[in-house]
Design an enzyme around this catalytic site. Sequence first.
Site, PDB file in Angstrom:
ATOM      1  N   ASN A   1      -3.976   4.281   4.589  1.00 11.70           N
ATOM      2  CA  ASN A   1      -4.480   4.690   5.896  1.00 11.70           C
ATOM      3  C   ASN A   1      -4.245   3.562   6.914  1.00 11.70           C
ATOM      4  O   ASN A   1      -4.769   2.468   6.751  1.00 11.70           O
ATOM      5  CB  ASN A   1      -5.978   4.993   5.770  1.00 11.70           C
ATOM      6  CG  ASN A   1      -6.650   5.265   7.089  1.00 11.70           C
ATOM      7  OD1 ASN A   1      -6.009   5.446   8.120  1.00 11.70           O
ATOM      8  ND2 ASN A   1      -7.965   5.300   7.066  1.00 11.70           N
TER       9      ASN A   1
ATOM     10  N   CYS B   1     -11.639   6.699   5.984  1.00 11.07           N
ATOM     11  CA  CYS B   1     -11.390   6.693   4.543  1.00 11.07           C
ATOM     12  C   CYS B   1     -12.585   6.159   3.759  1.00 11.07           C
ATOM     13  O   CYS B   1     -12.712   6.454   2.562  1.00 11.07           O
ATOM     14  CB  CYS B   1     -10.126   5.914   4.222  1.00 11.07           C
ATOM     15  SG  CYS B   1     -10.106   4.241   4.889  1.00 11.07           S
ATOM     16  N   HIS B   2     -13.475   5.417   4.397  1.00 10.10           N
ATOM     17  CA  HIS B   2     -14.671   4.928   3.704  1.00 10.10           C
ATOM     18  C   HIS B   2     -15.594   6.070   3.298  1.00 10.10           C
ATOM     19  O   HIS B   2     -16.451   5.896   2.442  1.00 10.10           O
ATOM     20  CB  HIS B   2     -15.422   3.909   4.573  1.00 10.10           C
ATOM     21  CG  HIS B   2     -15.970   4.478   5.841  1.00 10.10           C
ATOM     22  ND1 HIS B   2     -15.169   4.723   6.946  1.00 10.10           N
ATOM     23  CD2 HIS B   2     -17.217   4.867   6.174  1.00 10.10           C
ATOM     24  CE1 HIS B   2     -15.919   5.222   7.904  1.00 10.10           C
ATOM     25  NE2 HIS B   2     -17.170   5.326   7.468  1.00 10.10           N
TER      26      HIS B   2
ATOM     27  N   TYR C   1     -12.460  12.345  -3.706  1.00  9.33           N
ATOM     28  CA  TYR C   1     -10.994  12.417  -3.724  1.00  9.33           C
ATOM     29  C   TYR C   1     -10.564  13.800  -4.199  1.00  9.33           C
ATOM     30  O   TYR C   1      -9.610  14.372  -3.685  1.00  9.33           O
ATOM     31  CB  TYR C   1     -10.418  11.339  -4.653  1.00  9.33           C
ATOM     32  CG  TYR C   1     -10.689   9.930  -4.165  1.00  9.33           C
ATOM     33  CD1 TYR C   1      -9.882   9.341  -3.201  1.00  9.33           C
ATOM     34  CD2 TYR C   1     -11.749   9.183  -4.681  1.00  9.33           C
ATOM     35  CE1 TYR C   1     -10.126   8.045  -2.756  1.00  9.33           C
ATOM     36  CE2 TYR C   1     -11.992   7.889  -4.242  1.00  9.33           C
ATOM     37  CZ  TYR C   1     -11.189   7.330  -3.283  1.00  9.33           C
ATOM     38  OH  TYR C   1     -11.436   6.052  -2.844  1.00  9.33           O
TER      39      TYR C   1
ATOM     40  N   GLU D   1     -23.952   4.393   8.515  1.00 11.46           N
ATOM     41  CA  GLU D   1     -23.948   5.820   8.865  1.00 11.46           C
ATOM     42  C   GLU D   1     -25.104   6.582   8.211  1.00 11.46           C
ATOM     43  O   GLU D   1     -25.247   7.791   8.433  1.00 11.46           O
ATOM     44  CB  GLU D   1     -22.623   6.461   8.445  1.00 11.46           C
ATOM     45  CG  GLU D   1     -21.436   5.956   9.207  1.00 11.46           C
ATOM     46  CD  GLU D   1     -20.146   6.674   8.834  1.00 11.46           C
ATOM     47  OE1 GLU D   1     -20.204   7.770   8.243  1.00 11.46           O
ATOM     48  OE2 GLU D   1     -19.067   6.139   9.150  1.00 11.46           O
TER      49      GLU D   1
END
Length: 166
Positions: A122, A130-131, A99, A157
């Site tokens: 979002n 946003c993850h 952040y 991912e």
Amino acid sequence: MNSCIYKTPLNAVLGYIWTDRGLREMSFYSDEEYFRDYLESLSLKLNNERLIDLEKMLDSYFRGEPILLDYPLDISGTDFQKRVWEIVKQIPYGQVRSYKWVASKIGNPKAARAVGTAISRNPVVLIIPCHRVIRNNGSLGRYGGMDWLKERLLRLEKASMISEKI
């Protein structure tokens, strides 16, 4: 407006709404009923019109293929939110940022909490990933009441859990 449910392999569904200009909302729900209830609160019905090209990208993403999820958007937000979302949209697949990093990128390094608030609003998850934003200390942070899902998306991912710090 059109709406649809996409069933993910992660024990959650993606509900999405779009207009002729683009994707307006896309959010995770624990089951289809929650999305149907949300639509009803907007006086909308699930019509299950499908965005085939979007769903092909989602299929690839959920197979673990490193893909850029990009789709025309029809979203609204404050200028601050839009600046935050634009930075978050640029975080590459399989990488995380803090952040604080996002706050620095928008030119306000002390605005990490405000960045978190903007990220929590979002409207199009995965398209604005946003993850991929975590706390500066390396912990994951919140994910709209489905915190477990944030970890699963990052595992999908194969994301390195070391955030780039400034």
